[in-house]
Design a protein around this motif. Structure first.
Motif, PDB file in Angstrom:
ATOM      1  N   MET B   1       0.852  -1.215   0.000  1.00 31.87           N
ATOM      2  CA  MET B   1       0.000   0.000   0.000  1.00 31.87           C
ATOM      3  C   MET B   1       0.875   1.247   0.000  1.00 31.87           C
ATOM      4  O   MET B   1       1.895   1.296   0.666  1.00 31.87           O
ATOM      5  N   SER B   2       0.458   2.205  -0.737  1.00 32.70           N
ATOM      6  CA  SER B   2       1.250   3.417  -0.864  1.00 32.70           C
ATOM      7  C   SER B   2       0.903   4.462   0.190  1.00 32.70           C
ATOM      8  O   SER B   2       0.089   4.212   1.069  1.00 32.70           O
ATOM      9  N   LYS B   3       1.554   5.605   0.098  1.00 31.63           N
ATOM     10  CA  LYS B   3       1.301   6.570   1.163  1.00 31.63           C
ATOM     11  C   LYS B   3       1.252   8.007   0.690  1.00 31.63           C
ATOM     12  O   LYS B   3       1.632   8.330  -0.442  1.00 31.63           O
ATOM     13  N   ILE B   4       0.792   8.850   1.597  1.00 30.73           N
ATOM     14  CA  ILE B   4       0.711  10.290   1.339  1.00 30.73           C
ATOM     15  C   ILE B   4       1.549  11.000   2.394  1.00 30.73           C
ATOM     16  O   ILE B   4       1.330  10.828   3.591  1.00 30.73           O
ATOM     17  N   TYR B   5       2.522  11.760   1.929  1.00 26.86           N
ATOM     18  CA  TYR B   5       3.216  12.677   2.829  1.00 26.86           C
ATOM     19  C   TYR B   5       2.473  14.011   2.788  1.00 26.86           C
ATOM     20  O   TYR B   5       2.150  14.504   1.700  1.00 26.86           O
ATOM     21  N   VAL B   6       2.229  14.595   3.936  1.00 27.54           N
ATOM     22  CA  VAL B   6       1.753  15.982   3.959  1.00 27.54           C
ATOM     23  C   VAL B   6       2.912  16.776   4.531  1.00 27.54           C
ATOM     24  O   VAL B   6       3.255  16.644   5.705  1.00 27.54           O
ATOM     25  N   THR B   7       3.541  17.542   3.660  1.00 29.92           N
ATOM     26  CA  THR B   7       4.855  18.090   3.971  1.00 29.92           C
ATOM     27  C   THR B   7       4.838  19.597   4.172  1.00 29.92           C
ATOM     28  O   THR B   7       4.390  20.347   3.307  1.00 29.92           O
ATOM     29  N   GLY B   8       5.333  20.016   5.310  1.00 30.79           N
ATOM     30  CA  GLY B   8       5.546  21.449   5.552  1.00 30.79           C
ATOM     31  C   GLY B   8       6.885  21.833   4.941  1.00 30.79           C
ATOM     32  O   GLY B   8       7.922  21.352   5.393  1.00 30.79           O
ATOM     33  N   ILE B   9       6.829  22.665   3.902  1.00 27.25           N
ATOM     34  CA  ILE B   9       8.086  23.014   3.203  1.00 27.25           C
ATOM     35  C   ILE B   9       8.787  24.180   3.883  1.00 27.25           C
ATOM     36  O   ILE B   9       9.818  24.644   3.424  1.00 27.25           O
ATOM     37  N   GLU B  70      -4.517   5.429  -3.413  1.00 26.49           N
ATOM     38  CA  GLU B  70      -5.246   4.145  -3.443  1.00 26.49           C
ATOM     39  C   GLU B  70      -4.835   3.333  -4.671  1.00 26.49           C
ATOM     40  O   GLU B  70      -4.864   2.111  -4.663  1.00 26.49           O
ATOM     41  N   GLU B  71      -4.448   4.044  -5.729  1.00 21.25           N
ATOM     42  CA  GLU B  71      -3.994   3.356  -6.950  1.00 21.25           C
ATOM     43  C   GLU B  71      -2.538   2.898  -6.844  1.00 21.25           C
ATOM     44  O   GLU B  71      -1.983   2.352  -7.787  1.00 21.25           O
ATOM     45  N   GLY B  72      -1.907   3.210  -5.721  1.00 28.47           N
ATOM     46  CA  GLY B  72      -0.550   2.710  -5.514  1.00 28.47           C
ATOM     47  C   GLY B  72       0.560   3.754  -5.645  1.00 28.47           C
ATOM     48  O   GLY B  72       1.739   3.432  -5.508  1.00 28.47           O
ATOM     49  N   LYS B  73       0.171   5.002  -5.874  1.00 25.90           N
ATOM     50  CA  LYS B  73       1.190   6.040  -6.016  1.00 25.90           C
ATOM     51  C   LYS B  73       1.611   6.592  -4.641  1.00 25.90           C
ATOM     52  O   LYS B  73       0.810   6.615  -3.707  1.00 25.90           O
ATOM     53  N   THR B  74       2.842   7.069  -4.582  1.00 23.73           N
ATOM     54  CA  THR B  74       3.284   7.806  -3.397  1.00 23.73           C
ATOM     55  C   THR B  74       3.103   9.292  -3.689  1.00 23.73           C
ATOM     56  O   THR B  74       3.596   9.794  -4.697  1.00 23.73           O
ATOM     57  N   ILE B  75       2.404   9.953  -2.795  1.00 22.81           N
ATOM     58  CA  ILE B  75       2.030  11.348  -3.024  1.00 22.81           C
ATOM     59  C   ILE B  75       2.725  12.251  -2.012  1.00 22.81           C
ATOM     60  O   ILE B  75       2.842  11.895  -0.840  1.00 22.81           O
ATOM     61  N   CYS B  76       3.155  13.428  -2.460  1.00 20.21           N
ATOM     62  CA  CYS B  76       3.583  14.467  -1.518  1.00 20.21           C
ATOM     63  C   CYS B  76       2.659  15.669  -1.698  1.00 20.21           C
ATOM     64  O   CYS B  76       2.628  16.290  -2.757  1.00 20.21           O
ATOM     65  N   LEU B  77       1.897  15.925  -0.665  1.00 22.85           N
ATOM     66  CA  LEU B  77       0.971  17.065  -0.660  1.00 22.85           C
ATOM     67  C   LEU B  77       1.711  18.186   0.067  1.00 22.85           C
ATOM     68  O   LEU B  77       2.045  18.036   1.243  1.00 22.85           O
ATOM     69  N   VAL B  78       1.999  19.277  -0.627  1.00 19.78           N
ATOM     70  CA  VAL B  78       2.833  20.289   0.013  1.00 19.78           C
ATOM     71  C   VAL B  78       2.006  21.410   0.640  1.00 19.78           C
ATOM     72  O   VAL B  78       0.931  21.760   0.172  1.00 19.78           O
ATOM     73  N   SER B  79       2.534  21.935   1.711  1.00 19.11           N
ATOM     74  CA  SER B  79       1.897  22.979   2.493  1.00 19.11           C
ATOM     75  C   SER B  79       3.016  23.956   2.860  1.00 19.11           C
ATOM     76  O   SER B  79       4.144  23.527   3.098  1.00 19.11           O
ATOM     77  N   SER B  80       2.734  25.251   2.885  1.00 16.01           N
ATOM     78  CA  SER B  80       3.834  26.152   3.266  1.00 16.01           C
ATOM     79  C   SER B  80       3.923  26.211   4.787  1.00 16.01           C
ATOM     80  O   SER B  80       2.986  25.854   5.492  1.00 16.01           O
ATOM     81  N   VAL B  85      -0.226  23.651  10.918  1.00 13.14           N
ATOM     82  CA  VAL B  85      -0.710  24.943  11.417  1.00 13.14           C
ATOM     83  C   VAL B  85      -1.432  25.653  10.268  1.00 13.14           C
ATOM     84  O   VAL B  85      -0.791  26.215   9.374  1.00 13.14           O
ATOM     85  N   TYR B  86      -2.752  25.625  10.285  1.00 11.18           N
ATOM     86  CA  TYR B  86      -3.574  26.182   9.202  1.00 11.18           C
ATOM     87  C   TYR B  86      -3.127  25.644   7.834  1.00 11.18           C
ATOM     88  O   TYR B  86      -3.263  26.324   6.819  1.00 11.18           O
ATOM     89  N   GLY B  87      -2.562  24.427   7.824  1.00 11.65           N
ATOM     90  CA  GLY B  87      -2.062  23.849   6.573  1.00 11.65           C
ATOM     91  C   GLY B  87      -2.894  22.653   6.134  1.00 11.65           C
ATOM     92  O   GLY B  87      -4.064  22.523   6.499  1.00 11.65           O
ATOM     93  N   MET B  88      -2.289  21.768   5.355  1.00 18.34           N
ATOM     94  CA  MET B  88      -3.031  20.676   4.724  1.00 18.34           C
ATOM     95  C   MET B  88      -3.137  19.410   5.583  1.00 18.34           C
ATOM     96  O   MET B  88      -3.837  18.474   5.205  1.00 18.34           O
TER      97      MET B  88
END
Lengths: 245, 245
Positions: B1-9, B70-80, B85-88
């Motif tokens: 199973m793949s994953k999602i990073y929610v990343t504070g840049i 869900e389709e198997g991709k690794t995702i990086c969702l970026v947030s400033s 903190v009021y981010g994603m």
């Protein structure tokens, strides 16, 4: 003229340190810090000169940093988390100002302990929050008590620094008692020990059971607002921002 | 199973980004984010697939991230700043929870805008503080007003996110009026525009003059507590922790 970096090294693991923090360590002739934090970064220091000292020697460390910088050295004064949150930034600037020094003081921000712990818990700090230290070493307990009341009254999320130590085992219970006047007993509480360090651990509990959890000086306690909830698997704590799904 | 990073840049400049944030970008198959933030990190993305969208499309971005994961991709969702903190971080976890998804969501913390701005101003956040967003897009103004009152009453340092935009030009004036009931007119206020981005600028003023300063949606406003002072050269703002010098 030389300078002093006051560097937030972040919570502990190198991967959560910034490039600017590492660059300030590399640029320094002498690294100064509390010995626990020096230990954390010892692999990044190599053969640089290091002056480490024990707890509560903050003023000494800053005076030494200033003295050495006046002699032309570049200093890196290290602080864990963010140097500007209960860290070394303030006292260093205060001392430089009091001594009318012209040494340049550069504050290098780091991931704060509250932000590090929040990321482990999920997303508890997603709405308005307060940061309060329960240490009454430098602050009157009456001030802390008043702020806890205001934080409760305003339905803020609350991040508690220094929740408990040998010298103040009961402050966390007093805080719990105050907050239960405003917040529901089942309000989610996350307690992260050694956030983003090796041996990190955490529990998610509720405000009424908070004081039964293991809490010590390496813990960050985050108490939700009236909307914070715990996921079904009981592994994460989320405070909604207000989006309608 | 793949994953999602929610990343504070972090705030913007790469030097204030963490290694973990960069690693999450490198590990991702697809990077998703608000286009302004994608622009900030474009040199770190190389030839990866990118899905960028405009403001207020947060729910769409999270749903897309989940679908692709869900389709198997690794995702990086970026947030400033810090994703938590009021981010994603919150909305992504909320959507994963609502859809009972088993995709792993990893929150990668970043230097928050408040910590970044504070480091530019000196050391304003050195004591208990509150973080409040003045945006009433997702929060009733009555709630914000109440929290401003509690923050004033508790003599907290206050970091204001989203202080002003075209859609809400007057919230900052309303905040000023509330805070003047509790805080002295001369309370130091620091306003940092584009904190730790290129074209950073800042001013230090006082609470009674705050609304005459240039404030926009790229600004962070930090208002001191009763002990905060401005250095003699007028370049830094310091809140004492309570050390006796």
């Amino acid at each position: 003229m030389s300078k002093i970096y006051v560097t937030g090294i972040g919570p502990g693991l190198y991967e959560h340190m910034t490039e600017a923090a590492k660059a300030s360590l590399a640029d320094a002739d002498i690294i100064i810090g509390y010995k626990t934090y020096i230990d954390i970064i010892k692999d990044l220091i190599n053969d640089k000169e290091v002056l480490s000292s024990g707890m509560r020697r903050e003023i000494d460390r800053c005076e030494k940093a200033l003295e050495l910088a006046e002699e032309g050295k570049t200093i890196c004064l290290v602080s864990s988390g963010d140097a500007g949150v209960y860290g070394m930034a303030g006292i260093m600037l205060e001392i430089a100002e009091a001594k009318k020094s012209t040494v340049e003081v550069v504050i290098v921000p780091g991931i704060s302990a509250a932000n590090a712990a929040a990321s482990t818990l999920g997303a508890p700090l997603m709405h308005d929050y307060v940061v309060i230290s329960l240490s009454d070493l430098l602050t009157d307990w009456a001030v802390i008590e008043k702020r806890l009341n205001c934080a409760g009254e305003g339905d803020f999320i609350i991040a508690l620094y220094n929740p408990k130590s040998k010298g103040r085992p009961h402050n966390i219970e007093a805080a719990q008692e105050i907050l239960l006047k405003y917040k529901a007993a089942e309000t989610p509480v996350g307690i992260v020990r050694n956030a983003k360090r090796k041996d990190e651990s955490y529990v998610i509990t509720s405000l009424d059971k908070m004081k039964d959890a293991d809490i010590d000086m390496f813990s960050m306690v985050i108490i939700g607002n009236s909307k914070t909830y715990i996921t079904e698997d009981h592994l994460k704590m989320i405070t909604p921002r207000g989006y309608v799904l």
